[in-house]
Scaffold this motif. Structure first.
Motif, mmCIF file in Angstrom:
data_model
loop_
_atom_site.group_PDB
_atom_site.id
_atom_site.type_symbol
_atom_site.label_atom_id
_atom_site.label_comp_id
_atom_site.label_asym_id
_atom_site.label_seq_id
_atom_site.Cartn_x
_atom_site.Cartn_y
_atom_site.Cartn_z
ATOM 1 N N VAL A 20 -1.422 6.431 12.074
ATOM 2 C CA VAL A 20 -0.619 5.197 12.135
ATOM 3 C C VAL A 20 0.112 5.150 13.475
ATOM 4 C CG1 VAL A 20 1.269 3.867 11.105
ATOM 5 C CG2 VAL A 20 -0.267 5.169 9.635
ATOM 6 N N ASP A 21 0.770 6.276 13.812
ATOM 7 C CA ASP A 21 1.576 6.315 15.038
ATOM 8 C C ASP A 21 0.726 6.050 16.288
ATOM 9 O OD1 ASP A 21 3.719 6.852 13.467
ATOM 10 O OD2 ASP A 21 3.852 8.999 13.946
ATOM 11 N N SER A 22 -0.533 6.477 16.242
ATOM 12 C CA SER A 22 -1.384 6.281 17.428
ATOM 13 C C SER A 22 -2.199 4.990 17.349
ATOM 14 C CB SER A 22 -2.327 7.486 17.591
ATOM 15 O OG SER A 22 -3.134 7.607 16.440
ATOM 16 N N GLY A 23 -1.961 4.206 16.292
ATOM 17 C CA GLY A 23 -2.581 2.882 16.207
ATOM 18 C C GLY A 23 -4.045 2.891 15.790
ATOM 19 N N ARG A 24 -4.516 4.036 15.305
ATOM 20 C CA ARG A 24 -5.931 4.061 14.912
ATOM 21 C C ARG A 24 -6.163 3.686 13.453
ATOM 22 N NH1 ARG A 24 -7.294 9.732 16.688
ATOM 23 N NH2 ARG A 24 -5.043 9.861 16.428
ATOM 24 N N LEU A 25 -5.103 3.733 12.670
ATOM 25 C CA LEU A 25 -5.196 3.271 11.278
ATOM 26 C C LEU A 25 -4.384 1.993 11.195
ATOM 27 C CD1 LEU A 25 -5.291 5.339 8.130
ATOM 28 C CD2 LEU A 25 -3.515 3.585 8.236
ATOM 29 N N ASP A 26 -4.993 0.947 10.656
ATOM 30 C CA ASP A 26 -4.386 -0.381 10.660
ATOM 31 C C ASP A 26 -3.313 -0.461 9.569
ATOM 32 O OD1 ASP A 26 -3.733 -3.044 10.492
ATOM 33 O OD2 ASP A 26 -5.813 -3.756 10.632
ATOM 34 N N PRO A 27 -2.037 -0.633 9.947
ATOM 35 C CA PRO A 27 -0.963 -0.632 8.944
ATOM 36 C C PRO A 27 -1.023 -1.833 8.000
ATOM 37 C CG PRO A 27 -0.093 -1.201 11.122
ATOM 38 C CD PRO A 27 -1.532 -0.805 11.325
ATOM 39 N N ASP A 28 -1.806 -2.842 8.349
ATOM 40 C CA ASP A 28 -1.891 -4.023 7.495
ATOM 41 C C ASP A 28 -3.022 -3.947 6.478
ATOM 42 O OD1 ASP A 28 0.311 -5.354 8.529
ATOM 43 O OD2 ASP A 28 -0.863 -6.047 10.268
ATOM 44 N N ARG A 29 -3.890 -2.948 6.627
ATOM 45 C CA ARG A 29 -5.001 -2.829 5.663
ATOM 46 C C ARG A 29 -4.598 -1.843 4.557
ATOM 47 N NH1 ARG A 29 -10.164 -1.033 8.460
ATOM 48 N NH2 ARG A 29 -11.332 -2.007 6.789
ATOM 49 N N GLU A 30 -5.099 -2.119 3.366
ATOM 50 C CA GLU A 30 -4.765 -1.295 2.193
ATOM 51 C C GLU A 30 -5.300 0.129 2.357
ATOM 52 O OE1 GLU A 30 -6.991 -2.196 -1.453
ATOM 53 O OE2 GLU A 30 -5.001 -2.237 -2.379
ATOM 54 N N THR A 31 -4.407 1.112 2.166
ATOM 55 C CA THR A 31 -4.764 2.495 2.464
ATOM 56 C C THR A 31 -4.572 3.399 1.250
ATOM 57 O OG1 THR A 31 -4.065 2.107 4.744
ATOM 58 C CG2 THR A 31 -4.252 4.415 4.055
ATOM 59 N N VAL A 32 -5.479 4.351 1.087
ATOM 60 C CA VAL A 32 -5.344 5.407 0.073
ATOM 61 C C VAL A 32 -5.386 6.746 0.795
ATOM 62 C CG1 VAL A 32 -6.389 6.523 -1.948
ATOM 63 C CG2 VAL A 32 -6.429 4.024 -1.748
ATOM 64 N N THR A 38 -13.125 1.964 5.743
ATOM 65 C CA THR A 38 -13.053 2.909 6.853
ATOM 66 C C THR A 38 -12.602 4.264 6.315
ATOM 67 O OG1 THR A 38 -12.463 1.082 8.319
ATOM 68 C CG2 THR A 38 -11.977 3.299 9.112
ATOM 69 N N LEU A 39 -13.359 5.322 6.613
ATOM 70 C CA LEU A 39 -12.985 6.659 6.140
ATOM 71 C C LEU A 39 -12.504 7.519 7.303
ATOM 72 C CD1 LEU A 39 -15.807 7.508 3.526
ATOM 73 C CD2 LEU A 39 -13.700 6.184 3.238
ATOM 74 N N PHE A 40 -11.354 8.176 7.065
ATOM 75 C CA PHE A 40 -10.758 9.086 8.046
ATOM 76 C C PHE A 40 -10.800 10.510 7.494
ATOM 77 C CE2 PHE A 40 -8.812 4.945 8.714
ATOM 78 C CZ PHE A 40 -8.805 4.816 10.105
ATOM 79 N N GLY A 41 -11.207 11.464 8.329
ATOM 80 C CA GLY A 41 -11.199 12.874 7.941
ATOM 81 C C GLY A 41 -9.959 13.558 8.484
ATOM 82 N N ARG A 79 -12.196 -2.432 -6.933
ATOM 83 C CA ARG A 79 -12.206 -2.827 -5.527
ATOM 84 C C ARG A 79 -12.260 -1.566 -4.687
ATOM 85 N NH1 ARG A 79 -8.049 -4.090 -3.079
ATOM 86 N NH2 ARG A 79 -6.601 -3.696 -4.795
ATOM 87 N N ILE A 80 -12.956 -1.637 -3.556
ATOM 88 C CA ILE A 80 -12.951 -0.500 -2.632
ATOM 89 C C ILE A 80 -11.755 -0.654 -1.693
ATOM 90 C CG2 ILE A 80 -14.215 0.643 -0.760
ATOM 91 C CD1 ILE A 80 -16.790 -0.183 -2.039
ATOM 92 N N PRO A 81 -10.942 0.400 -1.531
ATOM 93 C CA PRO A 81 -9.810 0.292 -0.596
ATOM 94 C C PRO A 81 -10.324 0.148 0.836
ATOM 95 C CG PRO A 81 -10.084 2.573 -1.316
ATOM 96 C CD PRO A 81 -11.065 1.756 -2.103
ATOM 97 N N GLU A 82 -9.488 -0.429 1.691
ATOM 98 C CA GLU A 82 -9.960 -0.696 3.063
ATOM 99 C C GLU A 82 -9.974 0.558 3.932
ATOM 100 O OE1 GLU A 82 -7.070 -4.054 3.341
ATOM 101 O OE2 GLU A 82 -8.789 -5.149 4.140
ATOM 102 N N GLN A 83 -9.032 1.484 3.662
ATOM 103 C CA GLN A 83 -8.959 2.708 4.465
ATOM 104 C C GLN A 83 -8.642 3.881 3.540
ATOM 105 O OE1 GLN A 83 -7.178 1.326 8.612
ATOM 106 N NE2 GLN A 83 -5.666 1.007 7.027
#
Ligand SMILES: Cc1ncc(COP(=O)(O)O)c(C=O)c1O
Ligand SMILES: [Zn+2]
Length: 423
Positions: A374-386, A279-282, A242-246
């Motif tokens: 997370v603190d600034s609300g740009r990463l969704d705390p309910d989506r699976e994150t790696v 969603t990819l974050f740098g 499965r591909i992680p969501e974030q």
């Protein structure tokens, strides 16, 4: 006139030298050319990438393969017999379910991809293993690189194991551990009075002048870069295909983030995973954040900076793949963010305290960035994150020196122990 990475450019390579790879394609203008010792497009100077004609690949055949990156041999530009030639056998590192850190940050589901478990303790062993294969197939005489530290370790070790001459170039002011961890392997190590960007320029010049030198991240870069796809492959496989969501990924040159995206796309194309959105974050350090600054300013180009940060492994002021990182972060709904050196230190301690993982400064950058997102609300705390930890804290001990020490120092006596108040 530029020299060639191959001693004899007219030579033909053995059949299957690059596995299922079929051509090199320009990332900018899509011009294609034959496989070989090429890295820049003849038409527009854009970077070349590997194109493949993949056979049918199943989860079962991959799962039956070795417990290292060669289980993905058919998806990499390497021959089918790659596992039997001397190499450091990187990969298949732990994907750690990080419930304590998740709770602390307020996330529903979090994993740490812990690449400190590689043979020289960073993700660079992955990219170097592919570059070594290319160097062999191209009959290179010297295996070389400019490095911010981890690549130096990986090239020196892989070269020692493969019996190929290595010449590694580093900025002279790297962390002592990274210098010693390169020198022990016995190859040549050249410390250059200058920044990484100066060292990189020098390496490009040498690559253009000297015949038979394979600079892993310069003139065999298209092959080298493919190694980072294995991070994507492993994470997906370890999550049960499965591909992680974030995903939060460190950015130096930007190659790793770019290739994690390519890896997910290839898994989808091959039907090995479902086509689910991700969603990819740098992540960068504030003291070297050219990509993050461009992201925030809404720019498509990256203006070079002069780095000044404790995250030396990520201190590339002029990142070659910066514009592609911007494209991918925007296309997938992500962001590129940066954190201060103090936030890096705090994040190293947070990860260590919550999950028992001691990260180098690059891991402090990703975990610190995760917290900030997370603190600034740009990463969704309910989506699976790696979140990636790509290197080992033992290499950057200075980052936490002064912040950690023994709880007490006592004489070997029971009363002395009682005086510590620990019981
Ligand atoms: C530990 C670590 N993580 C991440 C990176 C980022 O690599 P890239 O240049 O592919 O962005 C580096 C680069 O040197 C590194 O040493
Ligand atoms: Zn082109």
């Amino acid at each position: 006139m530029s020299a060639s990475v191959v001693s004899n450019p007219a030579a033909t390579f053995r059949a299957g030298a690059f596995g299922n790879a079929t051509a090199l394609v320009c990332r900018e203008c899509s011009a294609t050319r034959e496989l070989g010792p090429f890295y820049a497009c003849d038409e527009c100077f854009g970077p070349l990438e590997i194109r493949y004609d993949f056979p049918a690949v199943t989860r079962e055949t991959i799962e039956a393969g070795p417990k290292n990156i060669w289980r993905y041999q058919s998806l990499l530009p390497v021959p089918t017999d790659i596992a039997s030639s001397p190499n450091t056998e990187p990969g298949f590192t732990r994907l750690v379910k990080a419930d304590n850190l998740a709770r602390e940050l307020g996330l529903r589901s979090l994993h740490v991809k812990d690449d400190s478990g590689n043979p020289t303790h960073s993700f660079k062993d992955r990219v170097v293993a592919i570059a070594l294969s290319a160097a062999r197939e191209l009959d290179a005489k010297v295996f070389a690189c400019p490095s911010t530290g981890n690549l130096a370790n990986a090239v020196a070790a892989a070269g020692a194991r493969a019996g190929i001459r290595t010449v590694v170039f580093i900025p002279h002011d790297l962390e002592p551990a990274k210098i010693q961890m390169t020198a022990v392997y016995g190859g040549a190590l050249v410390a250059v009075r200058g920044s990484y960007d100066d060292v990189n320029r020098l390496a490009s010049e040498i690559a253009g002048e000297e015949e038979g030198w394979a600079f892993v991240n310069v003139n065999v870069r298209p092959y080298y870069a493919e190694g980072s796809k294995t991070l994507a492959f492993e994470v997906a496989e370890q999550l049960g295909w499965r591909i992680p969501e974030q995903v939060v990924i460190p950015v130096a040159s930007g190659s790793q983030l770019t290739k994690v995206d390519k890896g997910f796309q290839e898994l989808i194309e091959l039907g090995l995973v479902e086509d689910t959105p991700y969603t990819l974050f740098g992540a960068q350090a504030e003291g070297c954040s050219p990509v993050s600054q461009a992201f925030k300013a809404g720019h498509d180009v990256v203006r070079p900076v002069k780095p000044d940060t404790i995250a030396k492994s990520l201190a590339i002021g002029n990142p070659a793949d910066g514009p592609y990182v911007l494209d991918i972060a925007r296309r997938t709904g992500g962001a590129v963010e940066d954190v201060t050196d103090d936030e890096v230190r705090e994040a190293i301690l947070l990860l260590a305290r919550t999950e028992g993982i001691f990260a180098e400064t690059a891991g402090g950058v990703t975990v610190g960035t995760l917290k900030k997102l997370v603190d600034s609300g740009r990463l969704d705390p309910d989506r699976e994150t790696v979140v990636f930890n790509t290197g080992d804290g033992l290499k950057t001990l200075d980052a936490v020196a002064g912040r950690v020490a023994p709880t007490a120092t006592i004489d070997p006596s029971y009363p002395d122990f009682l005086s510590t108040g620990l019981v």
